[in-house]
Design a protein around this motif. Sequence first.
Motif, short mmCIF file in Angstrom:
data_model
loop_
_atom_site.label_atom_id
_atom_site.label_comp_id
_atom_site.label_asym_id
_atom_site.label_seq_id
_atom_site.Cartn_x
_atom_site.Cartn_y
_atom_site.Cartn_z
N GLY A 117 75.62 -29.18 92.51
CA GLY A 117 76.38 -30.15 92.36
C GLY A 117 76.67 -30.80 93.30
N THR A 118 76.81 -29.67 94.28
CA THR A 118 77.69 -30.26 95.67
C THR A 118 76.30 -30.03 96.85
N GLY A 119 75.51 -29.58 96.98
CA GLY A 119 74.04 -30.23 97.29
C GLY A 119 73.11 -31.04 96.56
N TYR A 120 71.46 -30.99 97.04
CA TYR A 120 71.29 -31.51 96.69
C TYR A 120 69.62 -30.89 95.93
N ARG B 289 84.13 -25.58 91.18
CA ARG B 289 85.06 -25.75 90.67
C ARG B 289 85.61 -27.51 91.09
N SER B 290 85.61 -28.16 92.22
CA SER B 290 85.72 -29.36 92.12
C SER B 290 85.71 -30.32 91.31
N GLN C 231 87.34 -39.96 86.47
CA GLN C 231 85.98 -40.43 85.43
C GLN C 231 84.94 -40.02 86.11
N GLY C 232 84.84 -40.18 86.56
CA GLY C 232 83.45 -39.93 88.27
C GLY C 232 83.10 -38.16 87.45
N ALA C 233 84.65 -37.58 88.03
CA ALA C 233 84.02 -36.30 87.78
C ALA C 233 83.71 -35.84 86.04
#
Length: 810
Positions: free
Chosen positions: A703-706, A724-725, A734-736
């Motif tokens: 989820g942190t990359g592409y 973890r973020s 809500q976005g997370a």
Amino acid sequence: MFLPYSRIALPRLERPDGSIRATGSTDPTGEVDWAGLADEVDGLVRQSPLQAVASVVAALIVATFLPSLHHGVELGWLFLVLAIEGVRLWISARRYYAPATRPLPWWRRAMGMLAAVHGLAWGGFLAAMVYMDVDLTHPALFLPWLAVTIAAVALGAASAWVAVSALIPLLLLPMAAPLVGVEAFDPVRGVGLGLFLIGALWAVYRLEALTHAAADARRQIAELEARYAAQAYLHSKDSDRAAAILGYINVAVAVVGRDGRLEQWNPLFAELIPALGAFDPAQDRVLLEAVLRRHYDQVGLSAADAQARIDKTLAELAPGSGVNDLKREFTAPNGRTVAVTGRRLPDDRWVLTLEDVSVARQAAADALLQASRRDPLTGLPNRVAFRRALDRTITRARQANQPVGIVVFNIGAFKDINDAFGARLGDEVLRHVAACLIAAKQEGETIGRIGSDEFAITVVTDVTKTSLAHRATTMLEAIRGRLPALPENMSLDAYAGATIFPYDDGESEVLLRSAGIALERARQEDGNGVAIFDRSMEAEQRARVAMIEDIRQDLNSQNFVYHYQPQIDLKTNELVGAEALLRWRHPERGWMSPDVFIPAAELSRLIIPLTERMIPEVCQQIVAWDRCGAPPLKVAINLSPIHLRKSDFPDLVRSMLDNSGIDPRRLEFEITESIMISDNEDARRTLSRLRDLGVCLAIDDFGTGYASIGYLRRIPVSKIKIDRSFVREAIGDQGARTIVSAIAGLGHSFRVSVVAEGVETELHAREVTALGCDIGQGYHYAAALPADEFIQWSKARVAAPANPPLIKIA
């Protein structure tokens, strides 16, 4: 290239191009959409001068200012670029002055092939530069390349596939060059170029979407206005009054009667249909058939083709045809693109509205180009634009022998503000900082937002260390001033780091890095929050070198060990696995943070022998746990991308598994998303061989990359781990929550397990369970533990499963 409604194959008032029998774009029924194809080709023709100027000027800049270019290579490549652009202009001129000499598909294929050859010429040249180890960030190479790329993206306003034909070789060839060179492939450069390509393709997609969305909105507004005008007309018994109403509307509108006669039209309609000028509505019975015939004659369409289109149009407008709405586009004699919207009225009359969309499309392209250079929140130049402005400022300063100051500002605890009060307040803080810097800006200075919470400004007057520190302090005081949006008991904090050219000599990125080092010093020191860069701050770099040497000296000692963090099945609350995390007890400094020594180990490639020495320890630990009655756990080990470029790594793993005798499925290797998007064939081959051994593969920090679905299909993973973020912010954001739920759904669609990292509280555990995660990992269960403490924790948890102990170590 057009919205779905523009693909209906109805006769349109477009500029003809010769034969209509050739293959072209088709509508859902299989009929050729000649109007859309003509608009696409004419759009490419209109862009040809811009493309040629951008390419030739960029090539001249490279040939003139790039110092390391070989003279023969320079002339040969320059002549190639000139030849390509000359052919492009010649073909465009032929299309403009003699459109009937070739069928439409021929013109489109020709423009597409020229775009591809243009991309190959530039991409091949850049690949040659990479092969010859030329620095791609050199301004004389990077800026022309960027200009040519933006020009290629702008082609998307006319034809997305032609833009992609130019972009693919332009950006992929430099990425592939290291694979045939003698130097090792640089993953950072490869990832950067890959992201650049993705960004360029995304820009092409957005350009087309923005253009068509704006056109569609205007058409809807025009249709509404025309409908109201038509209703007023139909309810008016006085024809003159109806004409006055139509003339008042700021939309080109006309009314067609049941008999095919143009009953009324306003001046704007007549401007877009010049053929109407030959008719006098006061004396003539103006039939739509006659107007269309004259229009097709003006644009040079053959009599047979014109009659066929007229017959089809009249048949669809006729009462009882079943057609109630028309949406078309055509090219007027002056080359402008006109959108047509038609609506059948209850009495079988038609209301037609016209709109010149050429200006709007060009405006959309200009807006997208401007957006690529500006931060949308503050309106300031983004990092790329600020660097370009800083390079120009440095060039002028070097010529005038004048100093330039660069100050970088950072907002203290900005993430905490975002987390505690939400993104809306965070945006207010960013706008406040931007406003303070704009208010302090002097003539000739540039301000930019260069990071999520970082800003920079160039100072060009009275540049000394004392004056620069004073100006930075003044701006910090303004930033720290009372911000009404913040709670009364809170104040905004900020820091500033600065450097001065030419005392700190280098390109823009070097100066920004130096200012960033000073910024970190300002954050660490007690004082006014301002620090000026000096060479002593480079001690951090020397410290990194010293740490690499310490790792090398300690490599074969017992100071490197694995600690194990448990992984819990969220549905059954059972222990199902563990992640082995590398730890280092420095002989003099004690336990070192992995965030400190692992980057240094990867940078020096010492991570290879370090990890390969530690993998057998994990295998033996699994055997030891089995002997003492522990449940059959799967243990995960993090792999550096460097390992996957070693062809013998799977053989080494096979040997370790054979020596330990463990089931290969008990061993899991975690890889990062950067490996997935690097598109490295050696890495994919290594991963496939590992999976063939029976070893499990997992994607870490998903989820942190592409990473995309395509990568998940190509790489045989059995588990994805959510960063973890996202897990930490899933409570209250809500976005997370949406991201966590989406990743879990994606994983389950591929039948892989989903692990939530960073589960620190019972609330986190319940939340990620509800969002669809399968396994939890984090301090809520336990920190990473030594092997003996881990097994003790496991036994204690079995004895009291309802209340597992929370264990943390220093």
